[in-house]
Design a protein around this motif. Structure first.
Motif, PDB file in Angstrom:
ATOM      1  N   GLY A 206      -9.334  -1.299   3.028  1.00  0.00           N
ATOM      2  CA  GLY A 206      -8.852  -2.128   2.832  1.00  0.00           C
ATOM      3  C   GLY A 206      -7.392  -1.276   2.519  1.00  0.00           C
ATOM      4  N   HIS A 207      -7.073  -0.088   2.480  1.00  0.00           N
ATOM      5  CA  HIS A 207      -6.339   0.143   1.805  1.00  0.00           C
ATOM      6  C   HIS A 207      -5.630   0.908   3.163  1.00  0.00           C
ATOM      7  N   GLU A 208      -3.693   1.185   3.289  1.00  0.00           N
ATOM      8  CA  GLU A 208      -3.582   2.098   4.727  1.00  0.00           C
ATOM      9  C   GLU A 208      -3.827   3.627   3.767  1.00  0.00           C
ATOM     10  N   VAL A 209      -3.734   4.511   5.017  1.00  0.00           N
ATOM     11  CA  VAL A 209      -3.367   5.997   3.734  1.00  0.00           C
ATOM     12  C   VAL A 209      -2.228   6.582   5.049  1.00  0.00           C
ATOM     13  N   VAL A 210      -1.470   7.433   4.134  1.00  0.00           N
ATOM     14  CA  VAL A 210      -0.214   8.150   4.882  1.00  0.00           C
ATOM     15  C   VAL A 210      -0.682   9.346   3.856  1.00  0.00           C
ATOM     16  N   PHE A 211      -0.965  10.968   4.667  1.00  0.00           N
ATOM     17  CA  PHE A 211      -0.779  11.810   4.022  1.00  0.00           C
ATOM     18  C   PHE A 211       0.656  12.753   3.509  1.00  0.00           C
ATOM     19  N   SER A 212       0.990  12.901   2.518  1.00  0.00           N
ATOM     20  CA  SER A 212       1.814  14.245   2.455  1.00  0.00           C
ATOM     21  C   SER A 212       1.076  15.731   1.521  1.00  0.00           C
TER      22      SER A 212
END
Length: 383
Positions: A35-41
């Motif tokens: 249920g988390h949101e993911v952003v890649f860096s």
């Protein structure tokens, strides 16, 4: 919760087909399913991928620079990296990379509430304690790929008088639905899948092949490899090495990117999978080969023993190679040639190690076994 993942994420765009990208892919997928949101860096290639999206389970996850994570509301960051990339300041060859990683971490720390490390520690025989203290001081938790590395991490920190962060062990896995056994290879082909870098020592495989040929075994070696771009000590000219050892006519190089769907066919074309690397956390190609029913020969390393037990043929050590930040054990060419020769000539022995390998690979199936363990570890680390 929105979570930023810092690491070698650009590779995910090519199908998540190698160890780091595959690890990051499964970590991200687990978080998305929780249920988390993911952003890649991406840690090193941010300028090349800004504005790019990664699609996982039909969902698009943006790639942004580390300093921009705050714009996406990230309140936590996970870091995927190998500890040997962070060398002590005394190591001049690693000084710039060490400082660069510190700058990236500083940008992340100003953008998110806290940072949790998800890391493999690829230990040599003598890793300076400062490298391990770096992990302990800068991260809230550390996740290792195997029990051996986690144990050494604790021993080093205790000796240095440093406080260890929470430590978890989750061994990455293999997709046993994709990597499946086939008909045993008819030709005496040896296969290597891995980087062309110093610690992997791929040129040593040609010395093994030369010994086998002198003993009358006309085996061939297929090398699926590519130069390691971030390695500061250079790479091997493998074609020149093959010529100098008189085995150029028996070595084939696969240097282009291979989609993961094609990898099982490559593994099944081999009679034996071999790697003489002196530094491994897990060596996912070994697991993939085992899942395809291919016997595996590798150097006897504590990390590999903790993951593979007696399911692979162990090669003894033969001296050491000294690098500025540690000592790398070298595999015995004589012992490797003898053991590969046994496997090539003894069909019953090949069947036995094929059976053992299949059993070991089943223990590390991504979705059936590793996924639940990964989810538990992430749940505790993120709590």
């Amino acid at each position: 919760m929105i979570i930023g993942i810092l690491g070698y994420t650009p590779l995910i765009g090519r199908g998540a087909s190698r160890s780091w990208s595959k690890l990051t892919y499964y970590v991200a997928r687990t978080l998305l399913r929780r249920g988390h949101e993911v952003v890649f860096s991406p840690a090193f290639d941010a300028a090349k991928v800004t504005g790019v999206y990664v699609r996982i389970d039909g969902r698009e996850c943006p790639m942004v620079e580390a300093g921009d994570l705050k714009d996406y509301g990230c309140d936590l960051a996970l870091v995927t990296f190998a500890a040997h990339l962070c060398a002590p300041y005394e190591c001049s060859a690693r000084h710039r990379a060490f400082e660069a990683f510190d700058r990236v971490l500083a940008a992340v720390r100003t953008s998110v509430r806290r940072v949790v490390a998800y890391t493999s520690l690829d230990l040599y025989e003598d890793v300076p304690a400062l490298t391990l203290e770096y992990l302990a001081k800068r991260f809230d938790a550390v996740v290792f790929f195997n029990d051996a590395d986690a144990r050494v991490f604790g021993e080093h920190l205790k000796a240095a008088g440093a406080q260890a962060p929470p430590v978890f062990v989750v061994t990455p896995g293999v997709d046993t639905k994709l990597y499946t056994p086939g008909r045993p290879a008819e030709e005496p082909v040896l296969l290597y899948v891995g980087r062309n870098s110093v610690e992997k020592d791929p040129a040593r495989l040609m010395a093994v092949l030369a010994k086998l040929r002198r003993r009358g075994l006309n085996a061939r070696l297929v090398m699926v490899t590519n130069p390691c771009g971030f390695w500061p000590y250079g790479t091997f000219d493998l074609q020149a090495a093959a010529r100098s050892m008189g085995v150029a006519d028996s070595v084939a190089f696969v240097e282009e990117f291979v989609e993961e769907e094609r990898m099982p066919e490559l593994y099944r074309s081999a009679r034996v999978f071999i790697t003489l690397s002196g530094s491994e956390g897990v060596c996912l190609p070994m697991l993939e080969a085992q899942a395809c029913g291919v016997p595996v020969v590798a150097q006897d390393l504590p990390s590999l023993r903790s993951v593979y037990g007696d399911s692979y043929v162990r090669v003894a050590r033969e001296g050491s190679f000294h690098l500025p930040f540690g000592t790398m054990p070298l595999a015995s060419v004589e012992d490797a040639a003898s053991k590969v020769g046994w496997l090539l000539e003894d069909e019953d022995l090949r069947r036995e190690y094929s059976r053992r390998g299949l059993g070991n690979a089943a223990r590390y199936d991504w979705d059936g076994a590793v996924g639940p363990g990964l989810e538990r570890a992430l749940g505790q680390a993120l709590a």
